[in-house]
Motif scaffolding. Structure first.
Motif, mmCIF file in Angstrom:
data_model
loop_
_atom_site.group_PDB
_atom_site.id
_atom_site.type_symbol
_atom_site.label_atom_id
_atom_site.label_comp_id
_atom_site.label_asym_id
_atom_site.label_seq_id
_atom_site.Cartn_x
_atom_site.Cartn_y
_atom_site.Cartn_z
ATOM 1 N N CYS A 155 88.129 -42.467 -52.480
ATOM 2 C CA CYS A 155 88.651 -41.346 -53.255
ATOM 3 C C CYS A 155 88.331 -40.047 -52.515
ATOM 4 O O CYS A 155 87.191 -39.583 -52.527
ATOM 5 N N GLN A 156 89.325 -39.470 -51.870
ATOM 6 C CA GLN A 156 89.172 -38.195 -51.172
ATOM 7 C C GLN A 156 89.700 -37.093 -52.084
ATOM 8 O O GLN A 156 90.877 -37.108 -52.465
ATOM 9 N N PHE A 157 88.845 -36.140 -52.423
ATOM 10 C CA PHE A 157 89.290 -35.072 -53.325
ATOM 11 C C PHE A 157 88.521 -33.790 -53.024
ATOM 12 O O PHE A 157 87.687 -33.742 -52.128
ATOM 13 N N ASN A 158 88.831 -32.745 -53.785
ATOM 14 C CA ASN A 158 88.272 -31.412 -53.569
ATOM 15 C C ASN A 158 87.335 -31.053 -54.718
ATOM 16 O O ASN A 158 87.770 -30.489 -55.718
ATOM 17 N N PRO A 159 86.051 -31.372 -54.606
ATOM 18 C CA PRO A 159 85.113 -30.989 -55.669
ATOM 19 C C PRO A 159 84.932 -29.472 -55.713
ATOM 20 O O PRO A 159 84.964 -28.797 -54.684
ATOM 21 N N ILE A 160 84.724 -28.969 -56.902
ATOM 22 C CA ILE A 160 84.412 -27.558 -57.088
ATOM 23 C C ILE A 160 82.897 -27.422 -57.225
ATOM 24 O O ILE A 160 82.271 -28.117 -58.028
ATOM 25 N N LEU A 161 82.299 -26.550 -56.426
ATOM 26 C CA LEU A 161 80.849 -26.387 -56.418
ATOM 27 C C LEU A 161 80.329 -26.015 -57.803
ATOM 28 O O LEU A 161 80.815 -25.073 -58.438
ATOM 29 N N GLY A 162 79.345 -26.789 -58.277
ATOM 30 C CA GLY A 162 78.694 -26.481 -59.540
ATOM 31 C C GLY A 162 79.529 -26.762 -60.776
ATOM 32 O O GLY A 162 79.248 -26.224 -61.847
ATOM 33 N N ALA A 163 80.535 -27.643 -60.652
ATOM 34 C CA ALA A 163 81.394 -27.981 -61.799
ATOM 35 C C ALA A 163 81.504 -29.500 -61.937
ATOM 36 O O ALA A 163 82.592 -30.069 -61.823
ATOM 37 N N PRO A 164 80.382 -30.190 -62.189
ATOM 38 C CA PRO A 164 80.410 -31.661 -62.173
ATOM 39 C C PRO A 164 81.335 -32.275 -63.221
ATOM 40 O O PRO A 164 81.995 -33.285 -62.939
ATOM 41 N N GLU A 165 81.391 -31.689 -64.409
ATOM 42 C CA GLU A 165 82.261 -32.269 -65.443
ATOM 43 C C GLU A 165 83.723 -32.176 -65.020
ATOM 44 O O GLU A 165 84.489 -33.140 -65.149
ATOM 45 N N ARG A 166 84.111 -31.015 -64.505
ATOM 46 C CA ARG A 166 85.487 -30.849 -64.024
ATOM 47 C C ARG A 166 85.779 -31.833 -62.909
ATOM 48 O O ARG A 166 86.864 -32.426 -62.839
#
Length: 274
Positions: free
Chosen positions: A6-17
């Motif tokens: 799973c390659q995706f774009n995590p948002i820093l400091g937004a684990p639920e999102r």
């Protein structure tokens, strides 16, 4: 055996999102679609933290943190192994923090916690060094080695040519090497978002050349699960891929480009030699 990266774009400091984003990417998949699901290094927290004060709110317990519980839910739903990276707080005799991964089996049981052994500059601001490289026997996949990003590199510049990670897995006769990544896009000319970062893929292969530079009885398979996007001015190179490391040179099984959010499906032979 089929592996899903799973390659995706995590948002820093937004684990639920970030968990919701991966849930959406996985929504169409059901039990039997693949046997192993892999996510990147520190998949849900993001990676570029500035130090202990910055990452503290996102540290997770080894056995009951939100990443482990998420992995358990997906392992049970998909009836597959799940491997995902997270920032760990280990509450043992002495509390320590690690850049870690959790591995859950298809029954939802935690079977391995691996802690990053070679730390990158960003890790050094908050993380302890893990004790050692490791392998684990998994049905269908044989002997599996787990690494996290900088593990593929070196412990210090003088050991660049030792290929410590590759040499360990050569000596262990590892069948499948999986590396979770937050690998940076470092070549300024390597900018076409519709192409993989070939310079980085070639570098990963070079760091593993001990595993294919001489004939061996069985090849080793390598899977890199990287992320995309930009954090705090740092851009990641994506290019999640599967390689067959076989003499005289590695072969690409499949690869994503440096910007897409997608599930990469890799079909491998049954690697269990028992």
């Amino acid at each position: 055996m089929r592996i899903a990266c799973c390659q995706f774009n995590p948002i820093l400091g937004a684990p639920e999102r970030n968990r919701e984003r991966v849930d959406a990417l996985l929504e169409k998949y059901q039990q039997g679609d693949f046997d192993f699901l892999i996510l990147p290094e520190m998949a849900f927290s993001g990676y570029v933290f500035e130090g202990k004060h910055d990452i503290r709110p996102y540290l997770e317990d080894t056995t009951s943190g939100p990443t482990v519980l998420w992995a358990q839910k997906q392992a049970l739903r998909l009836k597959c192994y799940v491997l995902v990276g997270y920032p760990e707080i280990n509450k043992g005799v002495e509390t320590k923090w690690y850049n870690s991964s959790c591995l859950l089996n298809p029954s939802g049981e935690l079977v391995n916690t691996y802690r990053k052994t070679f730390l990158y500059d960003t890790d050094l601001t908050w993380s302890e060094k893990g004790p050692s490289f490791c392998t684990i026997d998994l049905e269908g996949f044989g002997k599996v080695g787990i690494g996290i990003c900088m593990d593929l590199n070196y412990s210090e510049p003088t050991k660049y040519f030792d290929q410590e990670f590759a040499t360990f897995h050569l000596n262990e006769n590892t069948d499948l090497v999986i590396v979770l990544m937050a690998w940076i896009l470092s070549n300024p000319e390597d900018r076409d978002p519709q192409e993989p970062s070939w310079s980085n893929v070639n570098y990963w292969a070079a760091r593993l050349s001990n595993l294919f530079h001489t004939p061996r009885q069985h090849p080793t398979y390598f899977v890199a699960c990287n992320r995309v996007g930009t954090e705090q001015g740092t851009t990641f190179c994506g290019s999640s891929c599967g390689l067959k490391l076989d003499y005289p040179q590695p072969k690409i099984i499949d690869i994503l480009n440096k910007s897409e959010e997608n599930i990469l499906l890799l079909d491998l032979p049954n690697l269990d030699r028992k």
